[in-house]
Each structure stands twice: as C-alpha cells, then as structure tokens.
Design an enzyme around this catalytic site. Structure first.
Site, short mmCIF file in Angstrom:
data_model
loop_
_atom_site.label_atom_id
_atom_site.label_comp_id
_atom_site.label_asym_id
_atom_site.label_seq_id
_atom_site.Cartn_x
_atom_site.Cartn_y
_atom_site.Cartn_z
N LYS A 181 0.85 -1.20 0.00
CA LYS A 181 0.00 0.00 0.00
C LYS A 181 0.88 1.25 0.00
CE LYS A 181 -1.82 2.69 3.05
NZ LYS A 181 -1.64 3.96 2.30
N GLU A 256 10.40 0.70 10.21
CA GLU A 256 11.45 1.71 9.99
C GLU A 256 10.77 3.04 10.24
OE1 GLU A 256 13.34 4.44 8.84
OE2 GLU A 256 13.38 3.79 6.74
N CYS A 290 13.86 10.34 7.11
CA CYS A 290 13.96 9.86 8.49
C CYS A 290 15.40 9.97 9.01
CB CYS A 290 13.42 8.44 8.61
SG CYS A 290 14.07 7.38 7.33
N GLU A 389 10.51 15.28 15.80
CA GLU A 389 10.80 15.18 14.37
C GLU A 389 9.93 16.18 13.59
OE1 GLU A 389 9.70 11.51 12.30
OE2 GLU A 389 11.64 11.59 11.30
P1 ADP Z 1 2.38 10.68 7.61
O1 ADP Z 1 1.48 11.03 8.77
O2 ADP Z 1 3.55 11.56 7.54
O3 ADP Z 1 1.64 10.55 6.31
P2 ADP Z 1 2.32 7.93 8.30
O4 ADP Z 1 3.24 7.15 9.15
O5 ADP Z 1 0.96 8.19 8.87
O6 ADP Z 1 3.02 9.27 7.92
O7 ADP Z 1 2.12 7.24 6.88
C1 ADP Z 1 2.96 6.27 6.33
C2 ADP Z 1 2.10 5.21 5.70
O8 ADP Z 1 1.32 4.60 6.71
C3 ADP Z 1 1.11 5.70 4.64
O9 ADP Z 1 1.05 4.74 3.60
C4 ADP Z 1 -0.19 5.75 5.40
O10 ADP Z 1 -1.34 5.63 4.57
C5 ADP Z 1 -0.05 4.55 6.31
N1 ADP Z 1 -0.88 4.58 7.52
C6 ADP Z 1 -1.27 5.66 8.24
N2 ADP Z 1 -2.03 5.29 9.29
C7 ADP Z 1 -2.15 3.94 9.23
C8 ADP Z 1 -2.83 2.95 10.02
N3 ADP Z 1 -3.55 3.29 11.11
N4 ADP Z 1 -2.72 1.65 9.67
C9 ADP Z 1 -1.99 1.29 8.58
N5 ADP Z 1 -1.35 2.17 7.80
C10 ADP Z 1 -1.41 3.48 8.11
#
Ligand code: ADP
Length: 495
Positions: A181, A256, A290, A389
């Site tokens: 995804k 990560e 990161c 961060e």
């Molecule tokens: P940001 O907030 O900077 O977008 P995230 O860590 O939320 O960083 O996003 C990284 C990835 O994790 C994206 O692909 C996002 O769609 C996904 N993501 C965000 N929240 C969830 C969740 N609750 N479960 C699974 N994947 C998630």
C-alpha cells in the site's frame, strides 16, 4: 516526456493479480502536485474488500513463486532493474511532479537507489542459505530458510519508489508475495512501475498494489488473517498503532520509523566540508527524510566560524521549480506537511530559539506551491524543535563543550536511527562510534547509503534492519532440522 504532455489528470487503478482494476466501492481520490496545487491524478481508492482480493491473489501466487529457484527470481529482479533504468528519466519526472522534490534528486537519488536496490537483491536471493550445526550422539542438524509467506508492505510519501524498492527487493528475493500500500499522497510512480513488473515477467499476483488511505486500506492489511507479516515505514506513532493492531493475529512486524539524527562537529573537523555537508544532511528532500541530520551539535570553540560558513552556504541554496535540473530544493509534499512544518517554525520562535536564516513560505512566482525556505535556529537541548521530528527543512543547532557532553546530548532523544560525527581525530571518532545509540554512524560524511549495508533504528526508530543480507531475514523463517543418522546411539527415552 510524460509530464510535459500531462494536460489532464492521469487515471490510475488498483493492481491486483497482474491487472488494473477499479475499487469495489467505486470511490476514487485525488493526487496533487505540491509545487502548483494542481490535481495530477485520480486514483481508485482501495479499502478492506480490495485488500482482501489482493491478499487472495498473493496467496494464490505464493506456491509457485516461493518454489522458483533463487536463480530464476534473480533474473527477474535484474530485468526489473534494467527496465526501470531504461525509463529512469520518465519515472524521475513523475516522482518530482508528485512529491515536489527536485529532478536532480529524483534522478540521481530516488531512481539511482531504486535500480541499485533491485540489483542488490537480485544477487542476494542466491545467497540465501541455512547452516549445519554439529550436535552430539549420531544426529545431524541443519537450518533451512523459508519465505514467510504473504507480506503486507506499507510505505510513506517521502521517497515513494525508493521505499517501494526497499520493501519489494528483499521480499521478492526471499520468495514472498506482496500486497503493497503506497502512501495516499504519492501512489503514481509505484502504480506506473506495476507495468514494468508485468513486463519483466514476474508472475501475476506476486506483487499487488492497493492505493488507499492508512486508516482503511492500511488497517485492513494489518488486520488480515492471511497476511503473515507487515513491513512498515513511516511515523513512529503510526508504527506503534500498527504493532498494537498486528498483535491480534501475532503477525511478524518490521518497522522503519522516525528519527532526529544528531550531527556532531568537533573543532578538529574539516569545517568547510562539514558545513556544506551538514546543510545537505538536513535540507536534502526538503528535510523530509527519516535520517535527516536535524540536530546539529557544534563544539563551542569553533561555533562562530562554523555557523558563519553554514548559514552563508544555506542562504545560497536554490529553492525553485522541482522540474528544473538546477533546482536544489523544491516543494514539501503536502498541505498537511507544510502546515506541520510551519507550526514547528512558530513553536521554535515561541520557545525563544534564535532564527538565523529562513523561517518563511517562499512567495513570488512560487506562492501557489508548498515551498519553505531552508531554516536554521540556534536552539537549546530541550526545546521541542530540537527534540521532535519536524520532517522539514528546519535545523536546530546547539553548542557543546567536550566529547562527554556531545555523547550526552546526542543520546538524549527518543529516536536512534542515524547520526554523524565530524573529526580528524581517530580516537574521538572511535569513541563516538561506540557511544552513540543509533543504527548508523556516519564519520566525516552524511546520507551515504549503500544497499550492502544494513539500515535501521535503535530505540523508537524501529525494529529490524533493511538493506544488506540482513534484510532477507525480515522475510524468512528459519526451520531447524534434526535427523537421527541411524547410529543407534542411546537417547533420552532409553530406546
Ligand atoms: P504521515 O502522517 O507523515 O503521512 P504515516 O506514518 O501516517 O506518515 O504514513 C505512512 C504510511 O502509513 C502511509 O502509507 C499511510 O497511509 C499509512 N498509515 C497511516 N495510518 C495507518 C494505520 N492506522 N494503519 C496502517 N497504515 C497506516
């Protein structure tokens, strides 16, 4: 080139079992160019049912893929690397269009890394092996490595295709099949890359790509009972949520996560080189990395002259149109990220940090886009801009007296991904290497990434190591085999 002929938004589907499909819900979402605010794609929005279909396709493909000799998987991964290399300009342009990062970076960093990553793991797949273990009493023991199965991979928006390569490379080399995804902000290059996956001859269902949102598609992937492992790159708080959620099915998890890397300049360093590289340590990719060297520690004896070099150099960095090769810093990736970075700049000012350069949105011809000036604050250790961060072009600088204080300040943070030390003294370097709690220590360099070298975090920066041969272990189970060699040696049962 694709982007110059882009007169209307691209229409992109979900890639399942080798075909592009519409979402079952019929929903789509928009993807933007952060440098202009224009819609550049309408993408089918994957959700729980689409994830389910993708997982079924990955499961169906797993048997044949996992049984293919490693040499066969290696050939296909090399083919994929060749196909991407042949189209690297086109993919780089799409990456810049979608993320706002400068073309020079998309081409040489993002595409360069993605191609090399597939090449490294093409070779690595042939090195998977167990070991023989001497055991007493007429028995023979050995270990075998087997692919974990169907893996769910969730990636962020800062290096979209590179992050996909870092996930797909080791998983495919190990013989796993994948449901990936992408981040909702940046699904374009990976969905275009799906065409190369087919062209390379990787069988249908081995890689499935479901664009969608974290709380829906991402969560469904983490929950799915037939997914054996989740590999995630993103924010630490999301990583914690995923780990909690994955516990329900006790999936293997590798993470990560975030960082707040200390970059430490000792008085005996090459100050010119250290100043220029320290600017890029934090400003590369608009600070959205990161490993970003966002905490700079400078020894007080050289503080004034070093800071003059750093600030002068940073003021000359060319912020501008990401699509032009001469641009060094482009737009940040999304409105949400822009707002977060600007709010941290305000927090810095309110905390009393001294603004040395930057601090503003870039106006004029760039006022429609999400451009932020390279920003440097003189800060103190406990300020939020020096602890949290920011994930933007914002550097906080703190002075230190001696090596012991440098160690203390560097380790006084929840993260432990990357770090750097600048010195001409071997003993200083060696002592720092031992004392810093971080997955990577760069000495007299920064952002030097090689696929041969493990990459990952201490503390709240993650679990597991990507890259290097160690990355294969994220996707392999170890099976122990113990064979009675028929020597009729006495056993525990007295038989
Ligand atoms: P940001 O907030 O900077 O977008 P995230 O860590 O939320 O960083 O996003 C990284 C990835 O994790 C994206 O692909 C996002 O769609 C996904 N993501 C965000 N929240 C969830 C969740 N609750 N479960 C699974 N994947 C998630």
């Amino acid at each position: 080139m694709t982007t110059e002929t882009l007169t209307q938004p691209m229409e992109l589907g979900i890639f399942i079992d080798g075909k592009f499909e519409n979402s079952l819900s019929g929903k789509t979402f928009k993807v933007y160019n952060p440098a202009t605010g224009e819609v550049i794609a309408n993408v089918q929005e994957g959700d729980r049912e689409d994830i389910n279909r993708a997982v079924m396709a990955a499961r169906k493909a797993f048997g044949a893929w996992s049984e293919m000799p490693a040499a066969g998987r290696s050939i296909l991964l090399n083919k994929l690397a060749d196909l991407l290399e042949a189209k690297k300009e086109e993919f780089a342009a799409l990456e810049s269009l979608n993320t706002g990062k400068p073309m020079v970076e998309s081409l040489f960093v993002d595409m360069g890394l993605a191609v090399d990553c597939f090449r490294f793991f093409a070779s690595a797949s042939r090195l998977i092996r167990g070991e023989t273990i001497p055991v007493p009493s007429g028995h023979f023991a050995y270990t075998m490595k087997e692919p974990i199965g169907v893996v769910g991979q969730i990636i962020p928006w800062n290096f979209p295709l590179t992050m996909a390569a870092w996930k797909l490379g080791p998983a495919l080399a190990a013989g796993c099949t994948v449901v990936l995804k992408p981040a909702e902000q940046t699904p374009i290059t990976i969905l275009k890359f799906a065409e190369l996956i087919t062209e390379a001859g990787i069988p249908q269902g081995v890689v499935n790509i479901v664009p969608g949102f974290g709380e829906t598609a991402g969560a469904a992937l983490v929950d799915h009972e037939d997914v054996d492992k989740i590999a995630f790159t993103g924010e630490t708080k999301t990583g914690k949520l995923i780990m909690e959620r994955a516990a329900k099915t006790l999936k293997k998890v590798s993470l990560e996560l975030g960082g707040k890397a200390p970059n430490i300049i000792f008085e005996d360093a090459d100050l010119d080189m250290a100043a220029k590289t320290s600017a890029w340590a934090v400003f590369l990719n608009q600070g959205q990395a990161c490993v970003s060297g966002s905490r700079l520690y400078v020894q007080e004896s050289i503080y004034p002259q070093f800071m003059e070099k750093l600030v002068d150099y940073s003021k000359k960095i060319r912020v501008g149109n990401p699509m032009e090769m001469s641009t060094q810093i482009g737009a940040v990736s999304s409105q949400e990220q822009f707002d977060k970075i600007m709010s941290y700049i305000e927090i810095g000012k309110e905390e009393g940090a001294k603004l040395l350069t930057g601090g503003n949105k870039v106006g004029g011809e760039f006022s429609k886009g999400l451009f932020i000036e390279p920003t440097i604050f003189e800060a103190t250790q406990k300020m939020r801009i020096n602890q949290e961060e920011v994930f933007g072009p914002v550097l906080s600088v703190v002075k230190f007296k001696d090596l012991n204080e440098a160690v203390e300040l560097a380790n006084d943070n929840q993260y432990g991904l990357a770090s750097a030390v600048w010195t001409s003294n071997l003993l200083t370097a060696n002592t720092m290497i031992k004392k810093i709690k971080a997955g990577t220590v760069w000495v007299n360099t920064y952002n030097f990434i090689c696929h041969e070298v493990p990459f990952g975090g201490y503390k709240q920066s993650g679990i597991g190591r990507e890259m290097g041969l160690q990355a294969l272990d994220l996707y392999l189970e170890t099976k122990s085999v113990i064979v009675d060699m028929g020597a009729n040696t006495p056993n525990w049962y007295g038989l």
